[in-house]
Design a protein around this motif. Sequence first.
Motif, PDB file in Angstrom:
ATOM      1  N   LYS A 131       1.940 -17.592 -23.067  1.00 34.76           N
ATOM      2  CA  LYS A 131       2.528 -16.317 -22.666  1.00 34.76           C
ATOM      3  C   LYS A 131       3.840 -16.571 -21.922  1.00 34.76           C
ATOM      4  O   LYS A 131       4.018 -16.213 -20.768  1.00 34.76           O
ATOM      5  N   ILE A 132       4.735 -17.233 -22.627  1.00 35.34           N
ATOM      6  CA  ILE A 132       6.040 -17.574 -22.076  1.00 35.34           C
ATOM      7  C   ILE A 132       7.115 -16.863 -22.889  1.00 35.34           C
ATOM      8  O   ILE A 132       7.045 -16.807 -24.118  1.00 35.34           O
ATOM      9  N   ARG A 133       8.081 -16.288 -22.195  1.00 28.72           N
ATOM     10  CA  ARG A 133       9.109 -15.471 -22.845  1.00 28.72           C
ATOM     11  C   ARG A 133      10.468 -16.155 -22.768  1.00 28.72           C
ATOM     12  O   ARG A 133      10.846 -16.694 -21.725  1.00 28.72           O
ATOM     13  N   MET A 134      11.193 -16.125 -23.883  1.00 25.22           N
ATOM     14  CA  MET A 134      12.565 -16.621 -23.936  1.00 25.22           C
ATOM     15  C   MET A 134      13.508 -15.431 -24.057  1.00 25.22           C
ATOM     16  O   MET A 134      13.307 -14.553 -24.903  1.00 25.22           O
ATOM     17  N   VAL A 135      14.530 -15.414 -23.202  1.00 19.29           N
ATOM     18  CA  VAL A 135      15.545 -14.361 -23.242  1.00 19.29           C
ATOM     19  C   VAL A 135      16.839 -14.996 -23.746  1.00 19.29           C
ATOM     20  O   VAL A 135      17.571 -15.628 -22.974  1.00 19.29           O
ATOM     21  N   PRO A 136      17.144 -14.887 -25.039  1.00 18.35           N
ATOM     22  CA  PRO A 136      18.299 -15.597 -25.612  1.00 18.35           C
ATOM     23  C   PRO A 136      19.622 -15.296 -24.922  1.00 18.35           C
ATOM     24  O   PRO A 136      20.486 -16.175 -24.831  1.00 18.35           O
ATOM     25  N   GLU A 137      19.802 -14.076 -24.420  1.00 21.39           N
ATOM     26  CA  GLU A 137      21.087 -13.732 -23.804  1.00 21.39           C
ATOM     27  C   GLU A 137      21.314 -14.476 -22.493  1.00 21.39           C
ATOM     28  O   GLU A 137      22.439 -14.515 -21.985  1.00 21.39           O
ATOM     29  N   ARG A 138      20.263 -15.092 -21.945  1.00 19.73           N
ATOM     30  CA  ARG A 138      20.406 -15.877 -20.719  1.00 19.73           C
ATOM     31  C   ARG A 138      20.582 -17.366 -21.011  1.00 19.73           C
ATOM     32  O   ARG A 138      20.529 -18.192 -20.106  1.00 19.73           O
ATOM     33  N   VAL A 139      20.739 -17.696 -22.280  1.00 23.57           N
ATOM     34  CA  VAL A 139      21.030 -19.074 -22.694  1.00 23.57           C
ATOM     35  C   VAL A 139      22.445 -19.081 -23.254  1.00 23.57           C
ATOM     36  O   VAL A 139      22.719 -18.475 -24.294  1.00 23.57           O
ATOM     37  N   GLN A 140      23.352 -19.740 -22.549  1.00 23.72           N
ATOM     38  CA  GLN A 140      24.756 -19.749 -22.947  1.00 23.72           C
ATOM     39  C   GLN A 140      25.029 -20.926 -23.879  1.00 23.72           C
ATOM     40  O   GLN A 140      24.942 -22.085 -23.475  1.00 23.72           O
ATOM     41  N   MET A 141      25.330 -20.610 -25.139  1.00 25.73           N
ATOM     42  CA  MET A 141      25.669 -21.631 -26.133  1.00 25.73           C
ATOM     43  C   MET A 141      26.089 -20.919 -27.411  1.00 25.73           C
ATOM     44  O   MET A 141      25.957 -19.691 -27.528  1.00 25.73           O
ATOM     45  N   ALA A 142      26.614 -21.683 -28.355  1.00 26.81           N
ATOM     46  CA  ALA A 142      26.968 -21.118 -29.653  1.00 26.81           C
ATOM     47  C   ALA A 142      25.710 -20.648 -30.374  1.00 26.81           C
ATOM     48  O   ALA A 142      24.589 -21.026 -30.022  1.00 26.81           O
ATOM     49  N   LYS A 143      25.893 -19.836 -31.397  1.00 27.88           N
ATOM     50  CA  LYS A 143      24.749 -19.280 -32.116  1.00 27.88           C
ATOM     51  C   LYS A 143      23.933 -20.363 -32.794  1.00 27.88           C
ATOM     52  O   LYS A 143      22.706 -20.351 -32.770  1.00 27.88           O
ATOM     53  N   GLY A 144      24.591 -21.325 -33.414  1.00 29.54           N
ATOM     54  CA  GLY A 144      23.887 -22.412 -34.086  1.00 29.54           C
ATOM     55  C   GLY A 144      23.436 -22.044 -35.484  1.00 29.54           C
ATOM     56  O   GLY A 144      23.279 -20.872 -35.826  1.00 29.54           O
ATOM     57  N   GLY A 145      23.250 -23.075 -36.301  1.00 27.91           N
ATOM     58  CA  GLY A 145      22.766 -22.867 -37.658  1.00 27.91           C
ATOM     59  C   GLY A 145      23.835 -22.475 -38.650  1.00 27.91           C
ATOM     60  O   GLY A 145      23.524 -22.142 -39.800  1.00 27.91           O
ATOM     61  N   GLU A 146      25.115 -22.533 -38.245  1.00 25.54           N
ATOM     62  CA  GLU A 146      26.183 -22.171 -39.170  1.00 25.54           C
ATOM     63  C   GLU A 146      26.444 -23.317 -40.154  1.00 25.54           C
ATOM     64  O   GLU A 146      26.016 -24.450 -39.949  1.00 25.54           O
ATOM     65  N   ARG A 147      27.171 -23.013 -41.203  1.00 25.36           N
ATOM     66  CA  ARG A 147      27.644 -24.059 -42.100  1.00 25.36           C
ATOM     67  C   ARG A 147      28.729 -24.852 -41.384  1.00 25.36           C
ATOM     68  O   ARG A 147      29.539 -24.297 -40.640  1.00 25.36           O
ATOM     69  N   LEU A 148      28.748 -26.156 -41.603  1.00 24.27           N
ATOM     70  CA  LEU A 148      29.685 -27.029 -40.909  1.00 24.27           C
ATOM     71  C   LEU A 148      31.128 -26.582 -41.108  1.00 24.27           C
ATOM     72  O   LEU A 148      31.936 -26.576 -40.162  1.00 24.27           O
ATOM     73  N   GLU A 149      31.458 -26.179 -42.334  1.00 25.53           N
ATOM     74  CA  GLU A 149      32.838 -25.801 -42.638  1.00 25.53           C
ATOM     75  C   GLU A 149      33.301 -24.585 -41.827  1.00 25.53           C
ATOM     76  O   GLU A 149      34.499 -24.380 -41.641  1.00 25.53           O
ATOM     77  N   GLU A 150      32.357 -23.801 -41.323  1.00 29.91           N
ATOM     78  CA  GLU A 150      32.705 -22.588 -40.589  1.00 29.91           C
ATOM     79  C   GLU A 150      33.058 -22.852 -39.130  1.00 29.91           C
ATOM     80  O   GLU A 150      33.618 -21.972 -38.464  1.00 29.91           O
ATOM     81  N   VAL A 151      32.724 -24.038 -38.615  1.00 28.03           N
ATOM     82  CA  VAL A 151      32.888 -24.284 -37.175  1.00 28.03           C
ATOM     83  C   VAL A 151      33.677 -25.563 -36.903  1.00 28.03           C
ATOM     84  O   VAL A 151      33.519 -26.180 -35.846  1.00 28.03           O
ATOM     85  N   ILE A 152      34.530 -25.962 -37.824  1.00 25.82           N
ATOM     86  CA  ILE A 152      35.338 -27.163 -37.630  1.00 25.82           C
ATOM     87  C   ILE A 152      36.175 -27.013 -36.357  1.00 25.82           C
ATOM     88  O   ILE A 152      36.834 -25.997 -36.139  1.00 25.82           O
ATOM     89  N   GLY A 153      36.136 -28.034 -35.516  1.00 29.19           N
ATOM     90  CA  GLY A 153      36.910 -28.023 -34.284  1.00 29.19           C
ATOM     91  C   GLY A 153      36.168 -27.488 -33.077  1.00 29.19           C
ATOM     92  O   GLY A 153      36.686 -27.550 -31.956  1.00 29.19           O
TER      93      GLY A 153
END
Length: 541
Positions: free
Chosen positions: A133-155
């Motif tokens: 019974k543990i809750r994760m609040v994604p908006e309180r985790v600061q980071m990129a979205k993740g899971g994108e295609r590599l070509e979309e996030v070069i740099g």
Amino acid sequence: MNRRNSMLLKILLFLFALNSISLCLYFTSHSSKSLQLQSDSRRPVPENPHIQHYHYSKPWPILPSYLPWYQTTKAVSFRSCEAYFGNGFIVRLDLLSPNISTINPAVQNGGGRGWFRCWYSETLRSSICEGGKIRMVPERVQMAKGGERLEEVIGRKEEEELPEFQDGAFELDGGEGFKGEKQLVSEEFLDQYVPEGDVLKHTMRQLIGSIRVVGASDFTCDEWIEEPTLLVTRFEYANLFHTVTDWYSAYVSSRVTGLPNRPHLVFLDGHCMTPLEETWKALFSSLRYAKNFNGPVCFRHAVLSPLGYETPLFKGLTEDINCNGASAQDLWKTPDDQKTARLSEFGEMIRAAFGFPVHRHNTGKPVSGHNVLFVRREDYLAHPRHGGKVESRLSNEQEVFDSLKSWASTHKDCKINLVNGLFAHMTMKEQVRAIQDASVIIGAHGAGLTHIVSASPKAIILEIISSKYRRPHFQLIAQWKGLEYHAINLEGIICQPRNCYRQAKQNNEKPWMLIRVWFWPKLIYKCTSFPCAAISFARCR
């Protein structure tokens, strides 16, 4: 008369068919209703049927090298092989205990507070933690979205991909009687049981430090995940060696916590997709990125996997882990603190995850000959900050491969099939297949050799080591798996095996144990215990 009889026969057949269809529909509908009622009666009553999701969990495969994963029922010696590679997580730390209604199966989903505990290993100085019974609040985790295609996030910068957990990024249900909120753990607890060590940014420590206990009225969820779920943070996610340490940590965490099936995965990082995800998905039941959830998500059972840096695969680079590989059968009969079968078990897990048989090494050598796998280093785009070029460890690699190929083609009596291990152009499943089918694995020092965790027990490892890269990664893996290993040490990054031949003579190596591969300029390659060694030197010189 005949026409009349024919008409009557057709009518009877029609009525028979109609009656059969009616009976079929009747029993089918009643059977489905019965099964639905039976299924509903076994399924726990959900707290909110609109947000609760059930997913299929893959079963654990049967592994020849599997040994039981004990918890507090069996003592594990400090710094023994089992303490390093198996279940040395025997110190139980209950931080929030469940109340009766939480652990009573009859009302498991009807109320009660959450729970949280850690299993600490004194040998690895690390903890595997789990909670309900543990809750994760994604908006309180600061980071990129993740899971994108590599070509979309070069740099994109690495700092954008690593998580920053704000207070309350994770919360535990304190139950109906709990008022307000409080931090789950103190800094003193983290220093003792989740120490930073040499890790500059210990994300799992930060995650545990962010957990708050809140009252039931404040514990609301947009989605419930009912199946056990592993929460994983990756660092060098595009490097095979470091990813294997993450795989191993996730596997050990699943076994230590006694999960009945393979867990689901949530990546707590903002890294983009890589080909290595193919193995993550094969090993475990499903995969999602934390930032891909639309709102607060609650886990019925979450397991926090330690960082790959805290596994023996990584710690062995700086610590003396004096362990040798052995068969599970031998260790079951005669336990030995200086031997382990855990890496063999893990390698079999990888092979089984891709659907490959794990009992093949018991069938003897193939009659068609021997596969000699030459693991190559190729240029490829690894991550957003990568230029697409890999650092050469063997500058004349192609020349060496061509010479081996030429030698094998002119010595057919040796029955050698030279496999060109262009891993950058192969799927992960194809790479694992090439490794498991190889009698001999040759390669310059590089992450691709980490695949030897999935090699067969009789495989021979030949590592070409230049003067710039004398680190024991693969020698240790071979030792811990019980594989035969030989180093080919170079003076630079060009293969000059003439010196290896001289060294072999000084070490009293038998001449028929050497295979000479000549190319321009004249070079000699030392391949101790090569499969062809069984054939006389006169026939294969």
